[in-house]
Design an enzyme around this catalytic site. Structure first.
Site, PDB file in Angstrom:
ATOM      1  N   ASN A 130      -9.891  -0.578  -2.505  1.00  0.00           N
ATOM      2  CA  ASN A 130      -8.790  -0.543  -2.207  1.00  0.00           C
ATOM      3  C   ASN A 130      -7.730  -1.239  -3.226  1.00  0.00           C
ATOM      4  O   ASN A 130      -7.524  -2.539  -3.441  1.00  0.00           O
ATOM      5  CB  ASN A 130      -8.233  -1.347  -0.794  1.00  0.00           C
ATOM      6  N   CYS A 139       0.840  -1.436  -0.156  1.00  0.00           N
ATOM      7  CA  CYS A 139      -0.160   0.066  -0.068  1.00  0.00           C
ATOM      8  C   CYS A 139       0.977   1.374   0.213  1.00  0.00           C
ATOM      9  O   CYS A 139       0.384   2.342  -0.516  1.00  0.00           O
ATOM     10  CB  CYS A 139      -0.947   0.119   1.310  1.00  0.00           C
ATOM     11  N   HIS A 168      -3.985   7.080   1.217  1.00  0.00           N
ATOM     12  CA  HIS A 168      -4.189   5.883   0.661  1.00  0.00           C
ATOM     13  C   HIS A 168      -5.732   5.138   0.876  1.00  0.00           C
ATOM     14  O   HIS A 168      -5.766   5.342   1.986  1.00  0.00           O
ATOM     15  CB  HIS A 168      -3.002   4.681   1.169  1.00  0.00           C
TER      16      HIS A 168
HETATM   17  O1  UT7 Z   1      -4.577  -1.383   2.505  1.00  0.00           O
HETATM   18  C1  UT7 Z   1      -3.777  -1.883   3.317  1.00  0.00           C
HETATM   19  C2  UT7 Z   1      -4.205  -1.607   4.891  1.00  0.00           C
HETATM   20  N1  UT7 Z   1      -5.403  -2.388   5.093  1.00  0.00           N
HETATM   21  C3  UT7 Z   1      -6.507  -1.677   5.856  1.00  0.00           C
HETATM   22  O2  UT7 Z   1      -5.919  -0.536   6.461  1.00  0.00           O
HETATM   23  C4  UT7 Z   1      -7.561  -2.448   6.316  1.00  0.00           C
HETATM   24  C5  UT7 Z   1      -7.798  -2.185   7.720  1.00  0.00           C
HETATM   25  N2  UT7 Z   1      -8.791  -3.254   8.316  1.00  0.00           N
HETATM   26  C6  UT7 Z   1     -10.212  -2.731   8.003  1.00  0.00           C
HETATM   27  O3  UT7 Z   1     -10.631  -1.958   7.216  1.00  0.00           O
HETATM   28  C7  UT7 Z   1     -11.159  -3.629   8.696  1.00  0.00           C
HETATM   29  O4  UT7 Z   1     -10.545  -4.429   9.683  1.00  0.00           O
HETATM   30  C8  UT7 Z   1     -12.154  -4.645   7.966  1.00  0.00           C
HETATM   31  C9  UT7 Z   1     -13.017  -3.674   6.953  1.00  0.00           C
HETATM   32  C10 UT7 Z   1     -11.160  -5.322   7.127  1.00  0.00           C
HETATM   33  C11 UT7 Z   1     -12.873  -5.495   8.682  1.00  0.00           C
HETATM   34  O5  UT7 Z   1     -13.761  -4.836   9.597  1.00  0.00           O
HETATM   35  P1  UT7 Z   1     -13.822  -4.969  11.004  1.00  0.00           P
HETATM   36  O6  UT7 Z   1     -15.022  -3.995  11.676  1.00  0.00           O
HETATM   37  O7  UT7 Z   1     -12.478  -4.851  11.745  1.00  0.00           O
HETATM   38  O8  UT7 Z   1     -14.463  -6.350  11.199  1.00  0.00           O
HETATM   39  P2  UT7 Z   1     -14.106  -7.519  11.808  1.00  0.00           P
HETATM   40  O9  UT7 Z   1     -13.106  -8.403  11.035  1.00  0.00           O
HETATM   41  O10 UT7 Z   1     -13.792  -7.589  13.327  1.00  0.00           O
HETATM   42  O11 UT7 Z   1     -15.337  -8.654  11.505  1.00  0.00           O
HETATM   43  C12 UT7 Z   1     -16.471  -8.298  12.317  1.00  0.00           C
HETATM   44  C13 UT7 Z   1     -17.504  -9.426  12.200  1.00  0.00           C
HETATM   45  C14 UT7 Z   1     -17.156 -10.801  12.376  1.00  0.00           C
HETATM   46  O12 UT7 Z   1     -18.374 -11.468  12.720  1.00  0.00           O
HETATM   47  P3  UT7 Z   1     -18.229 -11.767  14.416  1.00  0.00           P
HETATM   48  O13 UT7 Z   1     -17.138 -12.614  14.739  1.00  0.00           O
HETATM   49  O14 UT7 Z   1     -18.519 -10.744  14.752  1.00  0.00           O
HETATM   50  O15 UT7 Z   1     -19.499 -12.630  14.513  1.00  0.00           O
HETATM   51  C15 UT7 Z   1     -16.632 -11.249  10.950  1.00  0.00           C
HETATM   52  O16 UT7 Z   1     -16.964 -12.490  10.729  1.00  0.00           O
HETATM   53  O17 UT7 Z   1     -17.871  -9.240  10.687  1.00  0.00           O
HETATM   54  C16 UT7 Z   1     -17.881 -10.487   9.945  1.00  0.00           C
HETATM   55  N3  UT7 Z   1     -17.287 -10.334   8.598  1.00  0.00           N
HETATM   56  C17 UT7 Z   1     -18.339  -9.949   7.583  1.00  0.00           C
HETATM   57  N4  UT7 Z   1     -19.510  -9.839   7.598  1.00  0.00           N
HETATM   58  C18 UT7 Z   1     -20.230  -9.562   6.382  1.00  0.00           C
HETATM   59  C19 UT7 Z   1     -16.146  -9.985   8.307  1.00  0.00           C
HETATM   60  N5  UT7 Z   1     -16.142 -10.021   6.890  1.00  0.00           N
HETATM   61  C20 UT7 Z   1     -17.605  -9.761   6.632  1.00  0.00           C
HETATM   62  C21 UT7 Z   1     -18.185  -9.392   5.526  1.00  0.00           C
HETATM   63  N6  UT7 Z   1     -19.548  -9.424   5.152  1.00  0.00           N
HETATM   64  N7  UT7 Z   1     -17.465  -9.487   4.111  1.00  0.00           N
END
Ligand code: UT7
Length: 340
Positions: free
Chosen positions: A297, A117, A267
């Protein structure tokens, strides 16, 4: 002192639009979740996953043609290429040489940058150093990414695959002695390799092969090893700390303040990260450019893609002070501050 000025810029994305609803047909997800957590509404994917023509280097070629046209230069005027990507056409060689060939450049040097990135910030910083030391006059700096062929579209990969999209951006950084030419005023680059596995793709990597196991033996390789994996929360928390640090560092080293800024282009990792940073610095909406809503992204391509759109839409004008900042896999992060 020689100035590093942006002479031309262009971008390219595949025609095929993939909406959040389209993804919800492939995995358990929905538009509300994706929009709420990331701000992304759609992204571009190569239409046919077996299409070997629309590759990372091909997208870079298309973006470079536009940058050359804007600069009023031909490929023969380019002295050097710096190409940032994490999704090259071949495992090796890198995409730089492929672009040199596609454009019909002379046998100039072509350097590949592997900083994910932050790749474009690293690439532009390297190009700036070559211009400032009078090594080269016109450098083609590219960020291009073809993610769609390498994502896990099953439920196991939904936390990662909903974010990424395909695209490319290219700019021409040229030497200038003119008084009112733009210039790069400051840059910084950082890394913290202890977090390499918090956001990575393991295969084909030498750490994961040994004498009885070739680089890629399908029966030995799990999905978790061939697809990108990300500890999303962990990456998010580091991003919102490192962004402000690198931004302040760039402004300070050029003797500027946040009030001097005309445009900030982060970014495009996640709209929530960009908005968090915007709030921290009290930046008004018209001074921050985001297009993650349309493209997702695109890793190394995200900054040149956004910068190209902002310039072509007239949102950045000659003389404006612009800050580019990135954070991502490595971890790596950094900024470029320039006068357009
Ligand atoms: O570009 C390089 C750098 N990258 C970044 O900066 C990305 C940084 N991170 C993020 O943007 C976020 O962490 C994400 C968008 C990737 C994920 O969001 P989050 O709020 O951190 O979600 P999470 O991974 O903590 O997941 C929350 C819940 C989980 O369910 P439970 O365990 O709470 O029941 C996941 O299983 O959301 C679930 N989940 C989804 N649900 C629907 C994970 N992916 C999805 C999905 N659709 N696509």
């Amino acid at each position: 002192m020689t100035k590093s000025t942006i002479k031309g810029i262009g971008h390219y994305v595949p025609e095929n639009i993939v909406t959040n609803d389209d993804l919800s047909k492939l995995m358990t997800t929905n538009d509300e979740w994706i929009t709420e957590r990331t701000g992304i509404k759609e992204r571009r994917h190569r239409k046919n996953r077996n299409d070997t023509e629309e590759t990372t280097a091909f997208m870079a070629f298309k973006a470079s043609e536009k940058a050359l046209e804007m600069a009023g230069l031909t490929s023969k005027d380019i002295d050097f290429i710096v190409f940032a990507t994490l999704s090259p056409d071949y495992y090796f060689p890198g995409c730089g040489v492929l672009l040199q060939e596609m454009l019909g450049c002379d046998t100039i040097g072509a350097l590949d940058v592997r900083n994910q990135c932050s790749g474009f910030v690293y690439a532009m910083s390297v190009a700036n150093a070559f211009i400032k030391t009078n090594a080269y006059k016109n450098i083609l700096v590219v960020g291009a990414e073809m993610h769609s062929f390498g994502l896990d579209f099953s439920d196991a990969g939904r936390g990662v695959s909903i974010i990424f999209g395909d695209g490319a951006g290219a700019l021409i950084l040229s030497a200038s002695e003119e008084e009112n030419a733009g210039d790069i005023l400051a840059f910084n680059m950082h890394s913290e390799g202890k977090y390499a596995e918090e956001l990575c793709t393991k295969f084909p990597g030498s750490k994961f092969g040994w004498s009885d196991r070739m680089r890629l033996e399908p029966e030995n390789v799990t999905d978790a090893e061939i697809y990108p994996v990300m500890n999303g929360n962990f990456v998010f928390k580091h991003a919102v700390t490192r962004f402000p640090e690198t931004m302040k560092e760039a402004l300070k080293s050029a003797g500027k303040t946040i009030e001097d800024l005309d445009m900030f282009i982060p970014h495009q990792a996640n709209l929530r990260i960009a908005q968090f940073v915007q709030r921290q610095f009290n930046l008004p909406d018209e001074k921050v450019y985001n297009n993650i809503q349309k493209y997702g992204n695109t890793t190394a391509a995200s900054i040149p893609l956004a910068l190209s759109e902002a310039i072509h839409e007239g949102k950045i004008k000659k003389g404006d002070l612009v800050l580019l900042s990135a954070f991502g896999s490595g971890f790596t992060w950094g900024s470029i501050l320039f006068e357009y």
